[in-house]
Write a protein that holds these residues in place. Structure first.
Motif, PDB file in Angstrom:
ATOM      1  N   ALA A  31       0.802  -1.226   0.000  1.00 38.60           N
ATOM      2  CA  ALA A  31       0.000   0.000   0.000  1.00 38.60           C
ATOM      3  C   ALA A  31       0.834   1.274   0.000  1.00 38.60           C
ATOM      4  O   ALA A  31       0.446   2.277  -0.575  1.00 38.60           O
ATOM      5  CB  ALA A  31      -0.912  -0.001   1.221  1.00 38.60           C
ATOM      6  N   MET A  32       1.992   1.212   0.653  1.00 36.96           N
ATOM      7  CA  MET A  32       2.802   2.411   0.802  1.00 36.96           C
ATOM      8  C   MET A  32       3.671   2.682  -0.414  1.00 36.96           C
ATOM      9  O   MET A  32       4.362   3.683  -0.470  1.00 36.96           O
ATOM     10  CB  MET A  32       3.725   2.258   2.001  1.00 36.96           C
ATOM     11  N   HIS A  33       3.723   1.736  -1.336  1.00 38.07           N
ATOM     12  CA  HIS A  33       4.609   1.911  -2.483  1.00 38.07           C
ATOM     13  C   HIS A  33       3.807   2.350  -3.699  1.00 38.07           C
ATOM     14  O   HIS A  33       2.600   2.367  -3.678  1.00 38.07           O
ATOM     15  CB  HIS A  33       5.369   0.611  -2.746  1.00 38.07           C
ATOM     16  N   GLY A  34       4.522   2.675  -4.745  1.00 37.84           N
ATOM     17  CA  GLY A  34       3.832   3.079  -5.967  1.00 37.84           C
ATOM     18  C   GLY A  34       3.423   4.540  -5.898  1.00 37.84           C
ATOM     19  O   GLY A  34       3.945   5.304  -5.094  1.00 37.84           O
ATOM     20  N   ARG A  35       2.458   4.881  -6.727  1.00 40.70           N
ATOM     21  CA  ARG A  35       2.038   6.267  -6.811  1.00 40.70           C
ATOM     22  C   ARG A  35       1.562   6.777  -5.458  1.00 40.70           C
ATOM     23  O   ARG A  35       0.968   6.026  -4.698  1.00 40.70           O
ATOM     24  CB  ARG A  35       0.885   6.379  -7.812  1.00 40.70           C
ATOM     25  N   PRO A  36       1.819   8.055  -5.163  1.00 39.42           N
ATOM     26  CA  PRO A  36       1.313   8.584  -3.900  1.00 39.42           C
ATOM     27  C   PRO A  36      -0.209   8.536  -3.885  1.00 39.42           C
ATOM     28  O   PRO A  36      -0.845   8.737  -4.925  1.00 39.42           O
ATOM     29  CB  PRO A  36       1.813  10.038  -3.891  1.00 39.42           C
ATOM     30  N   LYS A  37      -0.753   8.244  -2.725  1.00 42.15           N
ATOM     31  CA  LYS A  37      -2.207   8.117  -2.611  1.00 42.15           C
ATOM     32  C   LYS A  37      -2.725   9.101  -1.607  1.00 42.15           C
ATOM     33  O   LYS A  37      -1.980   9.541  -0.742  1.00 42.15           O
ATOM     34  CB  LYS A  37      -2.552   6.748  -2.036  1.00 42.15           C
ATOM     35  N   SER A  38      -4.005   9.332  -1.677  1.00 45.05           N
ATOM     36  CA  SER A  38      -4.584  10.189  -0.656  1.00 45.05           C
ATOM     37  C   SER A  38      -4.579   9.409   0.656  1.00 45.05           C
ATOM     38  O   SER A  38      -4.537   8.179   0.679  1.00 45.05           O
ATOM     39  CB  SER A  38      -6.007  10.558  -1.040  1.00 45.05           C
ATOM     40  N   HIS A  39      -4.615  10.174   1.711  1.00 45.99           N
ATOM     41  CA  HIS A  39      -4.642   9.619   3.051  1.00 45.99           C
ATOM     42  C   HIS A  39      -5.777   8.613   3.200  1.00 45.99           C
ATOM     43  O   HIS A  39      -5.621   7.507   3.732  1.00 45.99           O
ATOM     44  CB  HIS A  39      -4.797  10.811   3.988  1.00 45.99           C
ATOM     45  N   LYS A  40      -6.950   8.985   2.663  1.00 45.02           N
ATOM     46  CA  LYS A  40      -8.117   8.121   2.799  1.00 45.02           C
ATOM     47  C   LYS A  40      -7.949   6.821   2.032  1.00 45.02           C
ATOM     48  O   LYS A  40      -8.278   5.744   2.526  1.00 45.02           O
ATOM     49  CB  LYS A  40      -9.360   8.839   2.282  1.00 45.02           C
ATOM     50  N   ALA A  41      -7.420   6.939   0.807  1.00 42.78           N
ATOM     51  CA  ALA A  41      -7.234   5.743  -0.012  1.00 42.78           C
ATOM     52  C   ALA A  41      -6.282   4.790   0.684  1.00 42.78           C
ATOM     53  O   ALA A  41      -6.482   3.566   0.692  1.00 42.78           O
ATOM     54  CB  ALA A  41      -6.695   6.130  -1.381  1.00 42.78           C
ATOM     55  N   LEU A  42      -5.266   5.350   1.319  1.00 42.55           N
ATOM     56  CA  LEU A  42      -4.303   4.526   2.028  1.00 42.55           C
ATOM     57  C   LEU A  42      -4.969   3.788   3.187  1.00 42.55           C
ATOM     58  O   LEU A  42      -4.792   2.578   3.364  1.00 42.55           O
ATOM     59  CB  LEU A  42      -3.186   5.419   2.557  1.00 42.55           C
ATOM     60  N   LEU A  43      -5.788   4.518   3.944  1.00 42.28           N
ATOM     61  CA  LEU A  43      -6.434   3.874   5.084  1.00 42.28           C
ATOM     62  C   LEU A  43      -7.441   2.827   4.628  1.00 42.28           C
ATOM     63  O   LEU A  43      -7.636   1.804   5.291  1.00 42.28           O
ATOM     64  CB  LEU A  43      -7.101   4.914   5.976  1.00 42.28           C
ATOM     65  N   ALA A  44      -8.065   3.069   3.487  1.00 43.29           N
ATOM     66  CA  ALA A  44      -8.988   2.064   2.958  1.00 43.29           C
ATOM     67  C   ALA A  44      -8.225   0.790   2.619  1.00 43.29           C
ATOM     68  O   ALA A  44      -8.680  -0.323   2.898  1.00 43.29           O
ATOM     69  CB  ALA A  44      -9.704   2.599   1.724  1.00 43.29           C
ATOM     70  N   ASP A  45      -7.016   0.970   2.047  1.00 41.49           N
ATOM     71  CA  ASP A  45      -6.175  -0.197   1.767  1.00 41.49           C
ATOM     72  C   ASP A  45      -5.800  -0.919   3.051  1.00 41.49           C
ATOM     73  O   ASP A  45      -5.800  -2.145   3.112  1.00 41.49           O
ATOM     74  CB  ASP A  45      -4.879   0.240   1.069  1.00 41.49           C
ATOM     75  N   LEU A  46      -5.479  -0.153   4.078  1.00 44.71           N
ATOM     76  CA  LEU A  46      -5.102  -0.777   5.341  1.00 44.71           C
ATOM     77  C   LEU A  46      -6.276  -1.531   5.942  1.00 44.71           C
ATOM     78  O   LEU A  46      -6.116  -2.607   6.507  1.00 44.71           O
ATOM     79  CB  LEU A  46      -4.596   0.270   6.330  1.00 44.71           C
ATOM     80  N   ALA A  47      -7.473  -0.953   5.821  1.00 47.09           N
ATOM     81  CA  ALA A  47      -8.651  -1.639   6.339  1.00 47.09           C
ATOM     82  C   ALA A  47      -8.800  -2.985   5.648  1.00 47.09           C
ATOM     83  O   ALA A  47      -9.097  -4.003   6.294  1.00 47.09           O
ATOM     84  CB  ALA A  47      -9.894  -0.787   6.129  1.00 47.09           C
ATOM     85  N   SER A  48      -8.546  -3.022   4.357  1.00 47.65           N
ATOM     86  CA  SER A  48      -8.699  -4.291   3.647  1.00 47.65           C
ATOM     87  C   SER A  48      -7.592  -5.266   4.053  1.00 47.65           C
ATOM     88  O   SER A  48      -7.814  -6.478   4.144  1.00 47.65           O
ATOM     89  CB  SER A  48      -8.767  -4.042   2.140  1.00 47.65           C
ATOM     90  N   LEU A  49      -6.415  -4.740   4.348  1.00 47.01           N
ATOM     91  CA  LEU A  49      -5.330  -5.591   4.825  1.00 47.01           C
ATOM     92  C   LEU A  49      -5.683  -6.215   6.181  1.00 47.01           C
ATOM     93  O   LEU A  49      -5.482  -7.412   6.416  1.00 47.01           O
ATOM     94  CB  LEU A  49      -4.058  -4.754   4.941  1.00 47.01           C
ATOM     95  N   ILE A  50      -6.249  -5.403   7.066  1.00 46.66           N
ATOM     96  CA  ILE A  50      -6.628  -5.905   8.393  1.00 46.66           C
ATOM     97  C   ILE A  50      -7.747  -6.922   8.275  1.00 46.66           C
ATOM     98  O   ILE A  50      -7.761  -7.959   8.939  1.00 46.66           O
ATOM     99  CB  ILE A  50      -7.062  -4.721   9.296  1.00 46.66           C
ATOM    100  N   TRP A  51      -8.672  -6.627   7.411  1.00 47.21           N
ATOM    101  CA  TRP A  51      -9.777  -7.547   7.166  1.00 47.21           C
ATOM    102  C   TRP A  51      -9.238  -8.911   6.730  1.00 47.21           C
ATOM    103  O   TRP A  51      -9.638  -9.958   7.225  1.00 47.21           O
ATOM    104  CB  TRP A  51     -10.672  -6.963   6.068  1.00 47.21           C
ATOM    105  N   ASN A  52      -8.255  -8.873   5.808  1.00 44.22           N
ATOM    106  CA  ASN A  52      -7.653 -10.094   5.300  1.00 44.22           C
ATOM    107  C   ASN A  52      -6.900 -10.835   6.413  1.00 44.22           C
ATOM    108  O   ASN A  52      -7.011 -12.058   6.555  1.00 44.22           O
ATOM    109  CB  ASN A  52      -6.717  -9.712   4.149  1.00 44.22           C
TER     110      ASN A  52
END
Ligand code: NAG
Ligand code: NAG
Ligand code: NAG
Ligand code: NAG
Length: 672
Positions: A261-282
């Motif tokens: 999630a932290m790599h690649g194109r810079p993301k908005s803060h929200k998009a990053l947290l949404a990715d983290l939520a999906s990581l935690i879910w997994n």
């Protein structure tokens, strides 16, 4: 002041929601916990010794039950699991925790527990996560930052890898200290570490030494602890690992996978947290509520029988097949109070069979050999024929000739224990011969089969950070640990889960690096909290599911007889209510104990509830017999013969199961 009150109230509410509190009956808790010290395995029914005041409260607590709602109360039993998420590092803005909490709470992730290998994959019990997100103190992140910086400056870059390899322990010892300070804990801690980018790209190595031409060490960005915590370093990597070409379980490269999630194109803060939520879910799905590989029934005595079938040519070369090491992996956990439930014991035995003197062995091998062709480009395209063993056929032959094997190996007949034979074929072949082309060891419900020949390694179909993984075909310890965990305790490999949505088993290697005895990417055989908890939880879930479905059968037969008032006479009815309330109370207690990871207490309540389950069956059976007799005399209205005979069948089945609890499971084992 008002805020404090609100906080306290919210806190109390949270406690109330988190912990399933069975409706309080004063004195019942004390009575049962006293019984649990007197009779910890609940051999005797405690109902007769229940004080009459308690019996009275039990019958008053719901005097007019509505049977369908009793059924739905059983089907809605939910195991709450608490998950503490700690955001580590100043790169998380201060609103991250509340945003993440919002994302996580909108994802509806409460679901049933599932079993991979059965006819009906869904268990009756549900699980639901209770999440708490918080920022870790700045001391933790500065300690981690320092340790990481100095480790990065000390490491030398390798030509073979674009990633600098840092020992996982650099971070783990600091996280572990923080976790230890939180004790006693009831849930699982997830540390999301985000320290910002470092001078070089790095990832964690899980063992000494670097990759070499015949040996790929897979670097990762996560660690699952022996105790109940895991950490993910979001700034490390990016790593990729999975099948080399394509297929199930490919970890998507680049920015689309939440681990990167932290790599690649810079993301908005929200998009990053949404990715983290999906990581935690997994992580929650795979590590906290993993699917059961198979249902596993409780048994006091567990025995693993290693049956080493060796070819005389190679002698008995035991490197790669160190029985003591395999045994130690399990015994260490068992001695530290993981893996086994109270009163369970585990033993390992070793037997040897000379392949040359065992006709059934060579028969089994020759019947199971299959071949496949593959095309290779040398000077021209050349077809190469390779051989493999069909594990299903081998399993069939070994099951059919179990007696003969028993005689050859001299294994004793074991009563009242669960015996898992582990057949290891140590063949004098010079060619590669694996099970189903890819596996060194395969787990079945009732046995483990492993094979090795004289070839020492092969390139596997997996790659890690751009390098092929190798299979060291003579080294069987780790594959055997993984297979024994699956067959004896129903623990699923880290990359397999049952997906009801796909109606299929899913393969995902995200969590298969670091401390896991499963999969090609790790070299570690020791168990993390994931496997240790699953081993005990699986037994409890299987038993709980059995109790629920068999009591539902009885309740349905009450409905078929026109309801409890019609079927049960006054005194029977009172006893039914008492037994039912006690049964339900004990199930709630068992679930609450499981939620607090007190698996032994949960086992006590489950065993204790078996007495009530049996009593309910017996009450309903006798009542239906009486009803049947009275109806025969009066030859009155049409009578539900089907359900009466059904309940008789259920009753006798239960009496049988109840009286032969131990030996029945043994017979079940034999039938495969
Ligand atoms: C269970 O009951 C039997 C006989 O009723 C008794 O001998 C035995 O001591 C009891 N066991 C426990 C653990 O209370
Ligand atoms: C392909 O190459 C192999 C040796 O590399 C040789 O033995 C074989 O005859 C060749 N086949 C053809 C069709 O050229
Ligand atoms: C799931 O798959 C099995 C066989 O693959 C099939 O028999 C079953 O009907 C499927 N269930 C659902 C709900 O689609
Ligand atoms: C669990 O219980 C349900 C009914 O409540 C039943 O359909 C299912 O087969 C059971 N599963 C196992 C593995 O026993």
């Amino acid at each position: 002041m008002p805020t404090t009150t609100t906080t306290v109230l919210l806190f109390l509410l949270l406690i109330h929601l988190t912990i399933t509190t069975p409706s309080p009956i004063p004195g019942l808790d004390t009575f049962l916990s006293h019984r649990s010290t007197v009779d910890p395995s609940s051999t005797n029914d405690s109902f007769p010794s229940l004080p009459s005041s308690l019996k009275k409260s039990l019958s008053l607590s719901s005097p007019h039950p509505h049977i369908p709602s009793l059924i739905s109360s059983l089907l809605s039993l939910t195991l709450p699991l608490s998950l503490h998420i700690r955001l580590v590092g100043s790169s998380f803005p201060s609103d991250s925790s509340s945003l993440l909490q919002t994302f996580l709470s909108t994802a509806h992730i409460s679901d049933h527990f599932h079993v991979i290998t059965t006819d009906s994959h869904r268990l009756s019990i549900k699980h639901s996560p209770h999440l708490e997100v918080s920022h870790a103190g700045s001391t933790l992140s500065s300690r981690l930052s320092e340790a990481l910086k100095s480790s990065i400056s000390e490491s030398t870059s390798s030509l073979r890898s674009p990633l600098l390899s840092i020992p996982y322990n650099t971070v783990d010892r600091i996280i572990k200290q923080d976790f230890d300070r939180e004790k006693p804990v009831q849930g699982v801690y997830v540390y999301l570490i985000n320290l910002g980018s470092q001078s070089k790209n790095y990832a964690y190595s899980y063992s000494e030494g670097d990759s070499s031409p015949g040996f790929t060490k897979c670097l990762g960005t996560i660690w699952t602890g022996k105790e109940r915590y895991l950490w993910i370093d979001l700034s490390a990597g990016p790593v990729d690992y999975g099948p080399a070409i394509s297929g199930d379980g490919v970890l998507p490269r680049g920015e689309f996978h939440p681990l990167t999630a932290m790599h690649g194109r810079p993301k908005s803060h929200k998009a990053l947290l949404a990715d983290l939520a999906s990581l935690i879910w997994n992580a929650y799905q795979v590590l906290l509520v993993p699917s059961l590989r198979i249902p596993v029934h409780f048994q006091n005595s567990l025995i693993v029988e290693f049956i080493h079938i060796y070819g005389s040519g190679s002698g008995k070369d035991l490197s790669g097949l160190d029985w003591k090491e395999i045994e130690k992996t399990f015994m260490d956990e068992a001695n530290e109070g993981g893996l086994l439930l109270r009163n369970q014991n585990l033993a390992f035995r070793k037997y040897e069979v000379n392949y040359d003197q065992c006709s059934i062995c060579s028969f089994a091998i020759s019947r199971s050999i299959n071949s496949y062709t593959s095309r290779f480009l040398f000077d021209n395209y050349t077809l190469i024929v390779s051989e493999y063993l069909d594990s299903k056929r081998l399993h069939q032959i070994l099951s059919d000739s179990a007696e003969e094997f028993r005689r050859m190996a001299g294994t004793p007949e074991e009563d009242f224990s669960r015996v898992l034979p582990v057949y290891v074929f140590d063949l004098d072949y010079n060619t590669l011969l694996m099970l189903d082309r890819y596996h060194q060891s395969v787990a079945f419900r009732d046995m483990v089969i492993a094979v090795r020949t004289k070839t020492t390694q092969t390139v596997s179909d997996y790659s890690c950070n751009g390098r092929h993984m190798f299979t060291h075909t003579r080294v069987l310890e780790r594959p055997l640990v993984g297979s024994i965990l699956q067959s004896m305790w129903g623990v699923s490999p880290t990359h397999l889960s049952w997906s009801p949505r796909h109606n299929n088993t899913l393969v995902d290697y995200t969590w298969s690096v670091g401390q896991t005895p499963f999969g090609p990417f790790s070299e570690i055989s020791s168990l993390s909290f994931v496997q240790k908890d699953a081993a005990r939880r699986n037994v409890l879930l299987t038993s709980l599911n059995y109790s629920i479905s068999s009591v539902i059968d009885v309740l349905e037969s009450i409905i078929a007889h026109g309801g409890d008032r019609k079927l049960l006479k006054q005194n029977q009815h009172v006893q039914f209510i008492q037994r039912w309330n006690l049964f339900k109370y004990k199930l709630d207690k068992a679930i609450s104990a499981m939620s607090h990871k007190d698996f032994d207490m949960a086992l006590y309540y489950l065993r204790s509830s078996d007495h009530d389950m049996y009593a309910i069956h017996s009450l309903v059976y006798h009542a239906s017999q009486e009803l049947e007799a009275s109806l025969v005399c009066f030859k009155d209205p049409p009578f539900p013969w089907g359900s009466v005979s059904m309940s008789a069948v259920v009753f006798f089945a239960l009496v049988y199961v109840y009286s032969k609890r131990e030996s029945l499971f043994r017979n079940k084992r034999k039938q495969f």
